[in-house]
Motif scaffolding. Sequence first.
Motif, PDB file in Angstrom:
ATOM      1  N   HIS A 195       0.828  -1.209   0.000  1.00 55.17           N
ATOM      2  CA  HIS A 195       0.000   0.000   0.000  1.00 55.17           C
ATOM      3  C   HIS A 195       0.860   1.256   0.000  1.00 55.17           C
ATOM      4  CE1 HIS A 195      -3.139   2.881   1.089  1.00 55.17           C
ATOM      5  NE2 HIS A 195      -2.372   3.275   2.090  1.00 55.17           N
ATOM      6  N   TYR A 196       1.839   1.320   0.911  1.00 48.09           N
ATOM      7  CA  TYR A 196       2.666   2.519   0.996  1.00 48.09           C
ATOM      8  C   TYR A 196       3.645   2.626  -0.177  1.00 48.09           C
ATOM      9  CZ  TYR A 196       0.654   3.008   5.616  1.00 48.09           C
ATOM     10  OH  TYR A 196      -0.231   3.147   6.649  1.00 48.09           O
ATOM     11  N   SER A 197       4.040   1.489  -0.725  1.00 54.72           N
ATOM     12  CA  SER A 197       4.896   1.519  -1.910  1.00 54.72           C
ATOM     13  C   SER A 197       4.157   2.151  -3.083  1.00 54.72           C
ATOM     14  CB  SER A 197       5.355   0.104  -2.278  1.00 54.72           C
ATOM     15  OG  SER A 197       6.170  -0.448  -1.261  1.00 54.72           O
ATOM     16  N   THR A 226       8.391  -1.432  24.833  1.00 55.59           N
ATOM     17  CA  THR A 226       8.734  -0.349  23.912  1.00 55.59           C
ATOM     18  C   THR A 226       7.766  -0.378  22.745  1.00 55.59           C
ATOM     19  OG1 THR A 226      10.351  -1.837  22.869  1.00 55.59           O
ATOM     20  CG2 THR A 226      11.200  -0.240  24.461  1.00 55.59           C
ATOM     21  N   GLY A 227       7.788   0.702  21.980  1.00 56.08           N
ATOM     22  CA  GLY A 227       7.010   0.780  20.749  1.00 56.08           C
ATOM     23  C   GLY A 227       7.770   1.643  19.764  1.00 56.08           C
ATOM     24  N   PHE A 228       8.945   1.181  19.341  1.00 53.85           N
ATOM     25  CA  PHE A 228       9.853   1.973  18.535  1.00 53.85           C
ATOM     26  C   PHE A 228       9.853   1.508  17.084  1.00 53.85           C
ATOM     27  CE2 PHE A 228      12.541   2.292  22.626  1.00 53.85           C
ATOM     28  CZ  PHE A 228      11.807   3.376  23.061  1.00 53.85           C
ATOM     29  N   GLY A 229      10.086   2.464  16.185  1.00 53.79           N
ATOM     30  CA  GLY A 229      10.242   2.150  14.775  1.00 53.79           C
ATOM     31  C   GLY A 229      11.632   2.521  14.309  1.00 53.79           C
ATOM     32  N   MET A 230      12.433   1.542  13.916  1.00 55.75           N
ATOM     33  CA  MET A 230      13.764   1.758  13.395  1.00 55.75           C
ATOM     34  C   MET A 230      13.771   1.465  11.897  1.00 55.75           C
ATOM     35  SD  MET A 230      13.875   0.863  16.687  1.00 55.75           S
ATOM     36  CE  MET A 230      14.755   1.163  18.213  1.00 55.75           C
ATOM     37  N   PRO A 231      14.811   1.873  11.188  1.00 60.82           N
ATOM     38  CA  PRO A 231      14.893   1.519   9.770  1.00 60.82           C
ATOM     39  C   PRO A 231      14.826   0.001   9.589  1.00 60.82           C
ATOM     40  CG  PRO A 231      16.548   3.166  10.320  1.00 60.82           C
ATOM     41  CD  PRO A 231      15.956   2.709  11.616  1.00 60.82           C
ATOM     42  N   SER A 232      13.809  -0.459   8.900  1.00 61.43           N
ATOM     43  CA  SER A 232      13.578  -1.860   8.507  1.00 61.43           C
ATOM     44  C   SER A 232      13.091  -2.765   9.637  1.00 61.43           C
ATOM     45  CB  SER A 232      14.824  -2.483   7.854  1.00 61.43           C
ATOM     46  OG  SER A 232      15.812  -2.837   8.810  1.00 61.43           O
ATOM     47  N   PHE A 233      12.829  -2.240  10.836  1.00 63.83           N
ATOM     48  CA  PHE A 233      12.230  -3.099  11.866  1.00 63.83           C
ATOM     49  C   PHE A 233      11.545  -2.254  12.937  1.00 63.83           C
ATOM     50  CE2 PHE A 233      16.439  -2.296  13.622  1.00 63.83           C
ATOM     51  CZ  PHE A 233      16.273  -2.275  15.006  1.00 63.83           C
ATOM     52  N   HIS A 246       6.822   4.303   9.040  1.00 68.93           N
ATOM     53  CA  HIS A 246       7.984   5.078   9.486  1.00 68.93           C
ATOM     54  C   HIS A 246       9.233   4.785   8.633  1.00 68.93           C
ATOM     55  CE1 HIS A 246       7.151   7.810  12.653  1.00 68.93           C
ATOM     56  NE2 HIS A 246       6.663   6.918  13.487  1.00 68.93           N
ATOM     57  N   ASN A 247       9.233   3.711   7.888  1.00 69.66           N
ATOM     58  CA  ASN A 247      10.371   3.460   7.012  1.00 69.66           C
ATOM     59  C   ASN A 247      10.447   4.480   5.881  1.00 69.66           C
ATOM     60  OD1 ASN A 247      11.829   0.785   7.791  1.00 69.66           O
ATOM     61  ND2 ASN A 247       9.648   0.415   8.108  1.00 69.66           N
ATOM     62  N   TRP A 248       9.319   5.121   5.571  1.00 65.94           N
ATOM     63  CA  TRP A 248       9.318   6.250   4.646  1.00 65.94           C
ATOM     64  C   TRP A 248       9.485   7.562   5.416  1.00 65.94           C
ATOM     65  CZ3 TRP A 248       6.582   1.831   3.737  1.00 65.94           C
ATOM     66  CH2 TRP A 248       6.657   1.261   2.453  1.00 65.94           C
ATOM     67  N   TRP A 249       8.599   7.781   6.393  1.00 62.79           N
ATOM     68  CA  TRP A 249       8.609   9.044   7.132  1.00 62.79           C
ATOM     69  C   TRP A 249       9.391   8.879   8.425  1.00 62.79           C
ATOM     70  CZ3 TRP A 249       7.539  11.276   3.112  1.00 62.79           C
ATOM     71  CH2 TRP A 249       6.373  11.111   2.360  1.00 62.79           C
ATOM     72  N   ILE A 258      14.632  12.245   0.034  1.00 62.32           N
ATOM     73  CA  ILE A 258      15.052  10.924   0.476  1.00 62.32           C
ATOM     74  C   ILE A 258      16.495  10.959   0.984  1.00 62.32           C
ATOM     75  CG2 ILE A 258      15.733  10.224  -1.859  1.00 62.32           C
ATOM     76  CD1 ILE A 258      14.828   7.377  -1.106  1.00 62.32           C
ATOM     77  N   TYR A 259      16.691  10.393   2.162  1.00 62.20           N
ATOM     78  CA  TYR A 259      17.968  10.334   2.866  1.00 62.20           C
ATOM     79  C   TYR A 259      18.501  11.716   3.241  1.00 62.20           C
ATOM     80  CZ  TYR A 259      17.603   5.543   1.304  1.00 62.20           C
ATOM     81  OH  TYR A 259      17.140   4.277   1.057  1.00 62.20           O
ATOM     82  N   LYS A 260      17.595  12.687   3.335  1.00 59.41           N
ATOM     83  CA  LYS A 260      17.937  14.014   3.827  1.00 59.41           C
ATOM     84  C   LYS A 260      17.118  14.310   5.077  1.00 59.41           C
ATOM     85  CE  LYS A 260      17.937  17.455   0.980  1.00 59.41           C
ATOM     86  NZ  LYS A 260      17.462  18.399  -0.063  1.00 59.41           N
TER      87      LYS A 260
END
Length: 689
Positions: A241-243, A263-270, A294-297, A402-404
Amino acid sequence: MSRNQALNKLLVVSGLLLILLITVESEAQVQTPLNHKIDVELMPTLKMLKAQDTITFPKDSPRKISFLLHKNLHINVIGHDDTLVVLHAATQDESYVEYGLTLGSQDNKVTLAYSGVIYDPVVNDNSDGLISADGATLFGSTYWYPSVLDLQKNFEISIRAPADWKTLSQGQLVSLETQGATTVTRYREIYPQEDIYLVAGPFKNYEAETSSGKTLHVLLRKEDASLAQSFLALMPDYIQHYSETIAPYPYSSFSVVENMWETGFGMPSFTLLGPTVIRLPFILNSSLPHEILHNWWGNSVYVDYANGNWSEGLTVYMADYWQQEKINADRSYRMKTLSNFADFVTANPAADFPVREFHGRHNSSSQAVGYGKSMMFFHMLEFRFGKEAFQRALQNFYAQNIYKRATFDDIKASFEKVTGQDLTGFFTQWLDRKGAPVIELGDVKIMRWLDGANATSYVLSQKQDQPYELSVPVIWTLESGEQVRQLAKLTEKTQIFTLVSRSRPVKISVDPDFHVFRSLYTEERPATVSSVLGNPSLHFYFDGNNGGAQQFVQSWTKAVDGKTTLHNVSDNFEIPKEGAIILVGDNAVFTSFMKTQLADQNFQWNGDGYSIEDQTFTAADTSSVLVTRLRSNPEQPVIWVRWSRDNNPSEWASRLTHYGSYGILVFKGRPVVLQSTWPVTESPLQRNM
């Protein structure tokens, strides 16, 4: 060519192609990151790690560089050309030491060797990171690797851990080898990152693959195939959906990981979820899409925190709100968002601040601003321009950044580019002002013309000192049964608007669906758990000889910011003149009082059971929460909490804080079997004629 060699070659080629694709498709000017090549060994029983890190700095880097490292790690420079000094030793409140590194004349590389204990005990579900026999959880804020501030990094990491452990970092899995009693796992991340994370432990691994080749994992601390499958079944659709909505998923995998503490954390890819959190029933349709998004935002378009955290509000809108929109509960979600702001911010003006000053959530009031008000800001953008323009603007924002590290101003630039409008005023009033507008419906007058048409005039006012520029939905019900919708452009303190209709109007409703971020009237919102928790004054009534009641009260007094007063109840109690009233435990006095307060609702109670909204429950087998407003003073919420033997009162009290938007809750054991609110039937913004 071995399997690992082939995999490495494929990763390099894929990485080069993706870099080219991003360069062509986006105009983002990504800074050159520094590169870490880390070999780390975890020694769980000693709570230690031992590591060697070769850092390659960008060519234009200065020769003198500072970095932070955990205060318990002893560090040395490998090589004769580079020197290291302590710039600032750790203070009592700091977990890190600041080092000064001077690079030699040979190149832009340095190799550092360090080792030591990392163990920050978990207190009130908070820890900066630890290594133990049960697992390892290391964040950027752990400073477990040399952290150069304000510089992004890419990395290769080799993690040596016990053979029965699984290890995880962001990036592409390169290899996994078992060597006797240890396992060595290697990851490579080629795109700029804000931090490097490492999680490890004796996980039970469940995995699947999406149709696009992304690997999905669920890492649990004990076997639970059913729980794992419930996550794996939903993750592919969320990613797809987000893709489609924003851009292709920016990582090669996504993992749901059970942490050692809550915890309830969002890291890159997990995402890293606590043992209780991961098993809450609503996580699959709230936190899971939230953390995937969160992997996008936040985790590929980064947040420039100095200029405001836009990521949480946007993620709430496109994940949590989206889920409610799918089941036609979006109106209720908006109302609950406005109610939370009223409960935790309007009721406590000292806790208010502009959205642009939000950096992170630390209590309910900051959440009401940084998550809730910010979410409504994005909803008003979509309501104004439509879903298609909203998505195109966000796609542009993602491609450009992206990546900024991005800001609200970058979001503004993308929306202005797509819509062709100057949005300076809109962004300024919602991001840089505190509070919320107060809308008032004034006189409504109907004039019948000679040709039979009706001209109806009505007055809308703003009661706060400085007016906003508002687009206020107005819905008319006509005598014919037809509904007519208007959008009133309210820009002054007071304005007169007109409706011309053939059929006579019989009802006017101003913003009945809560599309505008505004202050709610008490009559518009039901009493909820959050209306109690957010109150500046809380009165607890309980039997001081009841150990369970004492545990419940102790838990909630820690969870609230308001002033708490404890009252020991035996046979009766007196109602305070102000503040929230909290009745704790089974007590005949409480039962009698609540029957009186809920006399006009669909609620009955007898000695052995009770019924709510025509559903019947046995008192001994259920735990219940009932919230209403005091009949003699609607500004005072009153809540009655009672629990069955299946629920530990202290743990249950903590869980209840996750149900803040409800005024009716019934649990049978741990599961909630009824969650609702008492109906609201009146509003000063609605009028029959």
